[in-house]
Scaffold this active site. Structure first.
Site: not given
Length: 510
Positions: A197, A311, A402
């Site tokens: 990320s 995601e 995610h």
């Protein structure tokens, strides 16, 4: 040596006293730069003053200032003590005196550049160290302390103002690795930088930074997102608003700005932030990331890059609707919606929005960067993470959330059981984590610019345009690991054309 319960190691700055845990030596809370406080706030990290007596390195040091509760909810744990004095790192090593130097893996945590710490439970380096890596995790400045611009700061710095202080911290940690990692048994000439990320965005930014040359030799990018980097001008306008909001006038001095209590910055809402991205236009990141890669100006190093199958879950966490986000790009009843329904063969608008948003924001980037790597003759491996732990499949109907790949990479499923005691990791989850952890270690240990495959439970060939092979780590939530040819290629080609068209359109002023 492993029969000892404690071990002292001498670094350039001084002696450290660590501890043995689980078959590895662990050194926690090692300072890698001087505390960025007082007159050192919003300056490049400064070298440490050496210490004379052995320094205790058995406890984690403070994390950067942030919202503790948000870190617990979104980043995987309690960051513990928080402080502006946060430039510390941690090292796990299987053997400080190996027969040959060991590969080094340096982790950059995620959290949107606003939350997170290198010592959170998911990032424990024990499993990778047991495989033979020296693992380094680190803290860096977050929020306004990590990214800031203001006319007074410009005047202080000169012709090329610096805004990316968080990235400078990461560079300082990599410089510490170059100075000291041999004392831990690590190979300073085989350093893998990896992150997820915001940590992935940081990794890509350092791949594009002229200041990072020679500090690492390969990179792993997990769930990077396609948000464009902020410009220095935008950050400067935000800096002025922040100063005014905190009671200073437009011509405030740096002395006044540095006198603001550090705790005043992190609670500021989105109106006073530039988003979860680095800033382009300074000496750290002269040009935007994607522009740098597409021009072939990135560092010439091997790259592994991929994303997860859900995601869009990160949008759920922040209360953002994928449908509303996509509708802001494509108005209702627009031809684009019909094209999307045809490409995905999905007629449920909510599900279609979720998958299309995921691919535009997360899936497209690995594919485009794989092309960019191929164009400069550097190997790239593309993956797709689609495994869901057995006891969470009922609450994960859309795939892997995610960030949910991280505890498989580090094989830290056990330390996360406290998050939901009713959904513990299973033996199958642990076995899958073994296989994933092996791939990451094998990339760090063996790959070079001349490599063609990565060893693992399934032999993983490098990505090439003609073959377009992607390694699927899991499939529809189950534990298969297999190769996919031309994975999503048609839709990604369409999205690339759309992205190129949007990039050519003049932007409206904010």
């Amino acid at each position: 040596m492993k029969n000892q319960q404690r071990l002292n190691i001498t670094t350039v700055e001084g002696e450290l006293s660590g501890v043995i845990e689980g078959g590895s030596f662990v050194f926690r809370g090692i300072p890698y730069a001087a505390p960025p406080v007082g007159p050192l706030r919003w300056r490049a990290p400064q070298r440490l003053a050496p210490w004379a007596q052995p320094r205790d390195a058995t406890r984690f040091a403070p994390g950067a200032l942030q919202s503790r509760q948000m870190c617990i909810d979104a980043a995987g744990g309690d960051p513990g003590t928080l402080s502006e004095d946060c430039l510390y790192l941690n090292v796990w090593t299987p053997d400080p005196e190996p027969m040959r130097p060991l590969p080094v893996m340096v982790w950059l945590h995620g959290g949107g550049f606003r939350i997170g710490a290198g010592h959170l439970p998911p990032y424990d380096g024990q499993a990778l160290a047991q495989r033979g890596a020296v693992v380094v995790t680190l803290n860096y400045r977050l929020g306004h302390l990590g990214f800031f611009a203001h006319p007074a700061l410009d005047a202080e710095q000169g012709e090329v103002p610096v805004t990316n202080f968080a990235l400078l911290d990461q560079l300082a940690a990599l410089q510490w690795v170059q100075r000291n990692i041999q004392a831990f048994g690590g190979d300073r000439d085989n350093v893998t930088l990896f992150g997820e990320s915001a940590g992935a965005q940081s990794t890509l930014a350092l791949c594009c930074s002229p200041l990072a040359t020679g500090l690492f030799h390969k990179a792993i990018v997990q769930s990077a997102y396609a948000l464009p980097e902020a410009s220095g001008d935008r950050l400067r306008s935000i800096g002025l608003k922040v100063a005014q909001h905190l009671g200073l006038c437009a011509d405030a001095s740096m002395e006044q700005l540095r006198a603001i209590p550090a705790e005043a910055f992190w609670p500021l809402d989105r109106r006073y932030t530039h988003g979860p991205v680095p800033v382009w236009g300074d000496s750290v990141l002269p040009q935007p990331i994607m522009k740098t890669f597409l021009r072939g100006k990135q560092q010439r190093i091997p790259l592994m890059i991929g994303s997860t199958s859900d995601e869009a879950s990160v949008l759920d966490f922040f209360g953002t609707s994928p449908h509303k986000m996509l509708s802001s790009l494509i108005p209702e009843k627009h031809l684009g919606w019909r094209v999307l329904r045809w490409m995905y063969d999905i007629h449920d608008t909510i599900r279609l929005s979720r998958e299309a948003t995921r691919d535009i924001a997360f899936t497209l980037m690995p594919w485009m960067l794989a092309h960019a790597q191929h164009s400069i003759g550097m190997p790239c491996w593309r993956y797709w993470f689609d495994y869901v732990s057995e006891n969470t499949r009922d609450i994960s109907p859309n795939g892997t959330w995610h960030g949910s790949d991280v505890p498989y990479v580090f094989h830290t499923l056990g330390v996360l059981s406290w998050l939901d005691a009713a959904r513990p990791a299973t033996a199958q989850d642990a076995e899958f984590a073994d296989r994933v952890c092996d791939y990451w270690f094998n990339f760090a240990r063996y790959t070079s610019e001349y490599s063609h495959v990565i060893e693992g439970s399934c032999l993983w060939p490098q990505w090439r345009p003609g073959q377009d092979i992607t390694l699927s780590l899991g499939c529809k939530g189950q534990g298969q690991i297999l190769l996919k040819h031309n994975f999503m290629r048609s839709r990604l080609r369409v999205f690339r054309l759309v992205a190129a068209h949007l990039a050519r359109k003049p932007r409206r002023r904010r």
